[in-house]
Scaffold this motif. Sequence first.
Motif, mmCIF file in Angstrom:
data_model
loop_
_atom_site.group_PDB
_atom_site.id
_atom_site.type_symbol
_atom_site.label_atom_id
_atom_site.label_comp_id
_atom_site.label_asym_id
_atom_site.label_seq_id
_atom_site.Cartn_x
_atom_site.Cartn_y
_atom_site.Cartn_z
ATOM 1 N N GLY A 130 24.450 38.935 41.833
ATOM 2 C CA GLY A 130 24.424 37.993 40.724
ATOM 3 C C GLY A 130 25.753 37.284 40.642
ATOM 4 O O GLY A 130 26.674 37.565 41.409
ATOM 5 N N PRO A 131 25.912 36.382 39.712
ATOM 6 C CA PRO A 131 27.166 35.639 39.594
ATOM 7 C C PRO A 131 28.321 36.561 39.252
ATOM 8 O O PRO A 131 28.177 37.507 38.483
ATOM 9 N N GLU A 132 29.469 36.305 39.828
ATOM 10 C CA GLU A 132 30.652 37.102 39.565
ATOM 11 C C GLU A 132 31.236 36.743 38.202
ATOM 12 O O GLU A 132 31.219 35.601 37.768
ATOM 13 N N HIS A 133 31.752 37.771 37.546
ATOM 14 C CA HIS A 133 32.394 37.549 36.255
ATOM 15 C C HIS A 133 33.893 37.609 36.447
ATOM 16 O O HIS A 133 34.415 38.477 37.144
ATOM 17 N N GLY A 134 34.596 36.707 35.835
ATOM 18 C CA GLY A 134 36.048 36.714 35.917
ATOM 19 C C GLY A 134 36.642 37.569 34.813
ATOM 20 O O GLY A 134 36.050 38.537 34.371
ATOM 21 N N SER A 135 37.793 37.193 34.366
ATOM 22 C CA SER A 135 38.491 37.944 33.340
ATOM 23 C C SER A 135 37.672 37.985 32.052
ATOM 24 O O SER A 135 37.113 36.979 31.637
ATOM 25 N N ARG A 136 37.601 39.172 31.461
ATOM 26 C CA ARG A 136 36.865 39.331 30.216
ATOM 27 C C ARG A 136 37.870 39.544 29.100
ATOM 28 O O ARG A 136 38.293 40.662 28.830
ATOM 29 N N ARG A 137 38.265 38.473 28.455
ATOM 30 C CA ARG A 137 39.223 38.542 27.371
ATOM 31 C C ARG A 137 38.623 37.900 26.127
ATOM 32 O O ARG A 137 37.782 36.999 26.214
ATOM 33 N N LEU A 138 39.071 38.378 24.981
ATOM 34 C CA LEU A 138 38.661 37.754 23.735
ATOM 35 C C LEU A 138 39.371 36.422 23.564
ATOM 36 O O LEU A 138 40.525 36.265 23.976
ATOM 37 N N SER A 139 38.683 35.479 22.957
ATOM 38 C CA SER A 139 39.362 34.243 22.580
ATOM 39 C C SER A 139 40.343 34.555 21.455
ATOM 40 O O SER A 139 40.292 35.623 20.829
ATOM 41 N N ALA A 140 41.249 33.628 21.177
ATOM 42 C CA ALA A 140 42.215 33.833 20.093
ATOM 43 C C ALA A 140 41.498 34.067 18.765
ATOM 44 O O ALA A 140 41.907 34.912 17.958
ATOM 45 N N LEU A 141 40.411 33.317 18.535
ATOM 46 C CA LEU A 141 39.665 33.468 17.293
ATOM 47 C C LEU A 141 38.981 34.830 17.233
ATOM 48 O O LEU A 141 39.003 35.503 16.190
ATOM 49 N N GLN A 142 38.365 35.254 18.351
ATOM 50 C CA GLN A 142 37.702 36.552 18.383
ATOM 51 C C GLN A 142 38.708 37.692 18.178
ATOM 52 O O GLN A 142 38.441 38.649 17.444
#
Length: 323
Positions: free
Chosen positions: A208-220
């Motif tokens: 399946g598609p590769e996922h990059g960095s999993r970070r929260l947005s500033a708002l999250q």
Amino acid sequence: MFNDTLASAASSASSASSAASGSGDPAARRKDSLGCLSSQLQHDVELDTGEFRFYRKCTRDSDTNPVVMDGSDRGVLIGVSLKAGHRRRIYSQHRWATHEFDRDSVYVRNFADDYRAELLGGFDFVLIELSRAFVSDTCHERGGSGLAHIATVAGRKDPVLGHLAQVLALTLGAQNSAQTSASPLFIEQLGVTIGTHLFDRYGAPARGPEHGSRRLSALQEARAKDMLLARSQGNVSLEDIASACNLSRSYFIRAFRETTQRTPHQWLLERRVEEARELLKRSDRSLSEIAIACGFSDQSHFTRTFSQLVGTPPGHWRRQAKR
């Protein structure tokens, strides 16, 4: 909810024990939700958090216990043996095979498959049931289109799960004996950690598609931290925080860790200790008062956590700070 579930499970175990005294009583043949005879269980504890169910199952004798369960949509079950000496014969692919269980030996099975086994000799297991929703969400987050396969395992040594099972056994024991309860936040993260290890070691990823960095947005990130701090005096729900960030619970925990280098539980403990240091330095309140004000369950929990993070007990730190 946590303590009510445990109390119910303990009551069921007590009733089953009484029923066992009458061999002709149908209640003595009652099966639990995992297919075991309730009357043979010395310890029978269950903790249901929604996406996870945690169990402690320990037999009172060494009788053979047959287990037969039809396939269902309940998800995946992981069992971890807390001691050596257990064996079980499992019927699979039209034949029986016997598996030995040492301490830290595990089995993994999918509830979708029919299960037929004979449990030979006494056993003491911690078990973790991952719901179908959790498995599905995690599969899609990891591989885009899910996991092709989760291996069926029986009798394999897994020191990582063995260590986590010991922590879980202590947690269930504390909850069941009305001692200081572990926070739901800690218990939820323990379930996610176990589930993550399951997929890492026993899951074969689908393409399946590769996922990059999993970070929260500033708002999250700001929203999550605000909710953690606002509810630090009570039981905070990861489900609520993740939902406010429009994320699943498992994805939120991984993204929070990648963003802050801390789990939500670790981050919250550090903030509580920071607040405690200010109160220790600027007030004459007692340690027990500061413990409660900063969201710790009691002074003992406060002292233990403060000492681990700061390197010295809070009373000693206060004396040094006020010199």
